[in-house]
Scaffold this motif. Structure first.
Motif, PDB file in Angstrom:
ATOM      1  N   PRO A 206     -28.918 -19.955 -30.868  1.00  0.00           N
ATOM      2  CA  PRO A 206     -28.592 -18.754 -31.325  1.00  0.00           C
ATOM      3  C   PRO A 206     -29.681 -17.736 -31.664  1.00  0.00           C
ATOM      4  O   PRO A 206     -30.628 -18.023 -32.462  1.00  0.00           O
ATOM      5  CB  PRO A 206     -27.772 -18.883 -32.586  1.00  0.00           C
ATOM      6  CG  PRO A 206     -28.413 -20.461 -32.788  1.00  0.00           C
ATOM      7  CD  PRO A 206     -28.746 -20.936 -31.603  1.00  0.00           C
ATOM      8  N   ASN A 207     -29.372 -16.347 -31.506  1.00  0.00           N
ATOM      9  CA  ASN A 207     -30.274 -15.377 -32.025  1.00  0.00           C
ATOM     10  C   ASN A 207     -29.673 -14.962 -33.303  1.00  0.00           C
ATOM     11  O   ASN A 207     -29.165 -15.477 -34.065  1.00  0.00           O
ATOM     12  CB  ASN A 207     -30.344 -14.166 -31.096  1.00  0.00           C
ATOM     13  CG  ASN A 207     -28.962 -13.612 -31.179  1.00  0.00           C
ATOM     14  OD1 ASN A 207     -28.045 -13.358 -31.727  1.00  0.00           O
ATOM     15  ND2 ASN A 207     -28.607 -12.649 -29.822  1.00  0.00           N
ATOM     16  N   ARG A 208     -30.369 -13.814 -33.954  1.00  0.00           N
ATOM     17  CA  ARG A 208     -30.325 -13.650 -35.383  1.00  0.00           C
ATOM     18  C   ARG A 208     -28.694 -12.970 -35.640  1.00  0.00           C
ATOM     19  O   ARG A 208     -28.406 -13.235 -36.940  1.00  0.00           O
ATOM     20  CB  ARG A 208     -31.362 -12.546 -35.762  1.00  0.00           C
ATOM     21  CG  ARG A 208     -31.108 -11.255 -35.208  1.00  0.00           C
ATOM     22  CD  ARG A 208     -32.110 -10.103 -35.610  1.00  0.00           C
ATOM     23  NE  ARG A 208     -32.175  -8.932 -35.154  1.00  0.00           N
ATOM     24  CZ  ARG A 208     -32.908  -8.392 -33.757  1.00  0.00           C
ATOM     25  NH1 ARG A 208     -33.604  -9.301 -33.338  1.00  0.00           N
ATOM     26  NH2 ARG A 208     -32.839  -7.231 -33.620  1.00  0.00           N
ATOM     27  N   PHE A 209     -28.065 -12.955 -34.533  1.00  0.00           N
ATOM     28  CA  PHE A 209     -26.730 -12.569 -34.817  1.00  0.00           C
ATOM     29  C   PHE A 209     -25.619 -13.596 -34.363  1.00  0.00           C
ATOM     30  O   PHE A 209     -24.483 -13.668 -34.503  1.00  0.00           O
ATOM     31  CB  PHE A 209     -26.254 -11.331 -33.947  1.00  0.00           C
ATOM     32  CG  PHE A 209     -26.991 -10.090 -34.220  1.00  0.00           C
ATOM     33  CD1 PHE A 209     -26.732  -9.415 -35.278  1.00  0.00           C
ATOM     34  CD2 PHE A 209     -27.918  -9.663 -33.365  1.00  0.00           C
ATOM     35  CE1 PHE A 209     -27.441  -8.189 -35.554  1.00  0.00           C
ATOM     36  CE2 PHE A 209     -28.613  -8.435 -33.506  1.00  0.00           C
ATOM     37  CZ  PHE A 209     -28.379  -7.759 -34.668  1.00  0.00           C
ATOM     38  N   GLY A 210     -26.465 -14.700 -34.264  1.00  0.00           N
ATOM     39  CA  GLY A 210     -25.613 -16.177 -33.865  1.00  0.00           C
ATOM     40  C   GLY A 210     -25.142 -16.067 -32.401  1.00  0.00           C
ATOM     41  O   GLY A 210     -24.331 -16.909 -31.941  1.00  0.00           O
ATOM     42  N   ILE A 211     -25.475 -15.342 -31.604  1.00  0.00           N
ATOM     43  CA  ILE A 211     -25.245 -15.187 -30.158  1.00  0.00           C
ATOM     44  C   ILE A 211     -26.132 -16.095 -29.395  1.00  0.00           C
ATOM     45  O   ILE A 211     -27.430 -15.852 -29.464  1.00  0.00           O
ATOM     46  CB  ILE A 211     -25.260 -14.078 -29.798  1.00  0.00           C
ATOM     47  CG1 ILE A 211     -24.019 -13.095 -30.506  1.00  0.00           C
ATOM     48  CG2 ILE A 211     -24.641 -13.881 -28.145  1.00  0.00           C
ATOM     49  CD1 ILE A 211     -24.134 -11.316 -29.972  1.00  0.00           C
ATOM     50  N   PRO A 212     -25.725 -17.022 -28.735  1.00  0.00           N
ATOM     51  CA  PRO A 212     -26.749 -17.909 -27.831  1.00  0.00           C
ATOM     52  C   PRO A 212     -27.442 -17.309 -26.929  1.00  0.00           C
ATOM     53  O   PRO A 212     -26.873 -16.151 -26.002  1.00  0.00           O
ATOM     54  CB  PRO A 212     -25.422 -18.897 -27.023  1.00  0.00           C
ATOM     55  CG  PRO A 212     -24.428 -19.106 -27.907  1.00  0.00           C
ATOM     56  CD  PRO A 212     -24.352 -17.577 -28.507  1.00  0.00           C
ATOM     57  N   GLU A 213     -28.759 -17.428 -26.861  1.00  0.00           N
ATOM     58  CA  GLU A 213     -29.680 -17.056 -25.795  1.00  0.00           C
ATOM     59  C   GLU A 213     -30.282 -17.900 -25.129  1.00  0.00           C
ATOM     60  O   GLU A 213     -30.537 -18.928 -25.711  1.00  0.00           O
ATOM     61  CB  GLU A 213     -30.640 -15.954 -26.554  1.00  0.00           C
ATOM     62  CG  GLU A 213     -29.958 -14.761 -27.042  1.00  0.00           C
ATOM     63  CD  GLU A 213     -31.250 -13.843 -27.740  1.00  0.00           C
ATOM     64  OE1 GLU A 213     -32.499 -14.558 -27.669  1.00  0.00           O
ATOM     65  OE2 GLU A 213     -30.899 -12.697 -28.001  1.00  0.00           O
ATOM     66  N   PRO A 214     -30.641 -17.787 -23.836  1.00  0.00           N
ATOM     67  CA  PRO A 214     -31.718 -18.718 -23.056  1.00  0.00           C
ATOM     68  C   PRO A 214     -32.854 -18.984 -24.105  1.00  0.00           C
ATOM     69  O   PRO A 214     -33.530 -18.132 -24.472  1.00  0.00           O
ATOM     70  CB  PRO A 214     -31.954 -17.928 -21.722  1.00  0.00           C
ATOM     71  CG  PRO A 214     -30.901 -17.057 -21.371  1.00  0.00           C
ATOM     72  CD  PRO A 214     -30.503 -16.694 -22.690  1.00  0.00           C
ATOM     73  N   VAL A 215     -33.330 -20.366 -23.792  1.00  0.00           N
ATOM     74  CA  VAL A 215     -34.406 -20.966 -24.645  1.00  0.00           C
ATOM     75  C   VAL A 215     -35.472 -20.672 -23.725  1.00  0.00           C
ATOM     76  O   VAL A 215     -35.503 -21.168 -22.514  1.00  0.00           O
ATOM     77  CB  VAL A 215     -34.223 -22.215 -25.054  1.00  0.00           C
ATOM     78  CG1 VAL A 215     -35.469 -22.940 -25.965  1.00  0.00           C
ATOM     79  CG2 VAL A 215     -32.956 -22.418 -26.064  1.00  0.00           C
ATOM     80  N   THR A 216     -36.610 -20.246 -24.230  1.00  0.00           N
ATOM     81  CA  THR A 216     -37.939 -19.899 -23.623  1.00  0.00           C
ATOM     82  C   THR A 216     -37.646 -19.907 -22.140  1.00  0.00           C
ATOM     83  O   THR A 216     -37.980 -20.458 -21.180  1.00  0.00           O
ATOM     84  CB  THR A 216     -38.855 -21.150 -23.665  1.00  0.00           C
ATOM     85  OG1 THR A 216     -38.258 -22.366 -23.482  1.00  0.00           O
ATOM     86  CG2 THR A 216     -39.263 -21.287 -25.207  1.00  0.00           C
ATOM     87  N   PRO A 217     -37.129 -18.787 -21.803  1.00  0.00           N
ATOM     88  CA  PRO A 217     -36.837 -18.313 -20.310  1.00  0.00           C
ATOM     89  C   PRO A 217     -38.306 -18.121 -19.405  1.00  0.00           C
ATOM     90  O   PRO A 217     -39.284 -17.600 -19.974  1.00  0.00           O
ATOM     91  CB  PRO A 217     -36.059 -17.040 -20.162  1.00  0.00           C
ATOM     92  CG  PRO A 217     -36.411 -16.657 -21.622  1.00  0.00           C
ATOM     93  CD  PRO A 217     -36.671 -17.430 -22.588  1.00  0.00           C
ATOM     94  N   HIS A 218     -38.271 -18.851 -18.178  1.00  0.00           N
ATOM     95  CA  HIS A 218     -39.576 -18.542 -17.389  1.00  0.00           C
ATOM     96  C   HIS A 218     -39.762 -17.385 -16.685  1.00  0.00           C
ATOM     97  O   HIS A 218     -40.660 -16.962 -16.307  1.00  0.00           O
ATOM     98  CB  HIS A 218     -39.636 -19.679 -16.410  1.00  0.00           C
ATOM     99  CG  HIS A 218     -38.477 -19.573 -15.292  1.00  0.00           C
ATOM    100  ND1 HIS A 218     -37.070 -20.061 -15.634  1.00  0.00           N
ATOM    101  CD2 HIS A 218     -38.453 -18.966 -13.963  1.00  0.00           C
ATOM    102  CE1 HIS A 218     -36.280 -19.771 -14.456  1.00  0.00           C
ATOM    103  NE2 HIS A 218     -37.353 -19.146 -13.727  1.00  0.00           N
TER     104      HIS A 218
END
Length: 204
Positions: A99-111
């Motif tokens: 989750p980002n600062r708004f609690g929305i999931p984001e990809p982790v360490t994208p290449h």
């Protein structure tokens, strides 16, 4: 009531109605959304298709994403940069998110990630829309800032902006702000709306 207050009231009302949907209602809507998008040629052919991770009652994209991979298209999720602009990173089923600062999931360490102008098709979340392509978002302005370059271009162009919404999120008319970026299409659980045709007075 001024425009800002009216938008706040509309956001609250539409968000509450969206949250009230049952899981079966969401699944039926997801099926309808897929049927609507199948009428959009770009959904079948565009290489880079950005979307969102459905949160807080948003219309889920779970039936829209798998056909992209089957056709060799790339699905991407937004990342919020330190400059408050969006980037988009590839994501596939099973890839880790956080989750980002708004609690929305984001990809982790994208290449890798892509800037908005590098995308072909963007499925845009929203709270309210009208048939001219005006959108009520969540108040942060991330999409309007990130795609502001489209305001200086002859539309439609790439990326194509397609708002995603439940049918009940349609409003009779939204007074646009100077910074608003209009949508090219709206895909709902019931239909695909060509906003450009409506802007010129034609039927959708």
């Amino acid at each position: 009531m001024d425009t800002a207050a009216r938008r706040r009231e509309l956001r609250q009302r539409l968000a509450e109605r969206r949250r009230a949907l049952t899981p079966p209602q969401r699944m039926i809507a997801a099926q309808g959304l897929r049927r609507s998008l199948e009428h959009l040629p770009e959904y079948h052919t565009d290489k880079r298709v950005a979307g969102y991770w459905a949160c807080d009652g948003e219309l889920p994209l779970n039936l829209v994403i798998p056909p992209l991979a089957n056709r060799g298209q790339q699905f991407l999720l937004p990342l919020i940069g330190k400059d408050n602009l969006l980037r988009f990173a590839p994501w596939a089923a099973g890839d880790e998110v956080q989750p980002n600062r708004f609690g929305i999931p984001e990809p982790v360490t994208p290449h890798e990630w892509f800037a908005p102008f590098q995308l072909d098709l963007v499925l845009v979340p929203l709270l309210g829309f009208d048939r001219q392509g005006n959108r009520i978002g969540y108040g942060g302005g991330y999409y309007d800032r990130s795609f502001a370059f489209l305001k200086d271009q002859l539309r439609p162009t790439e990326p194509l902006l397609v708002g995603i919404a439940y049918d009940f999120q349609e409003l009779p008319e939204i007074a646009p702000e100077s910074w608003d970026v209009t949508l090219d299409f709206i895909a709902t659980d019931r239909e695909l709306v060509d906003c450009r045709a409506n802007a010129t007075g034609d039927a959708s």
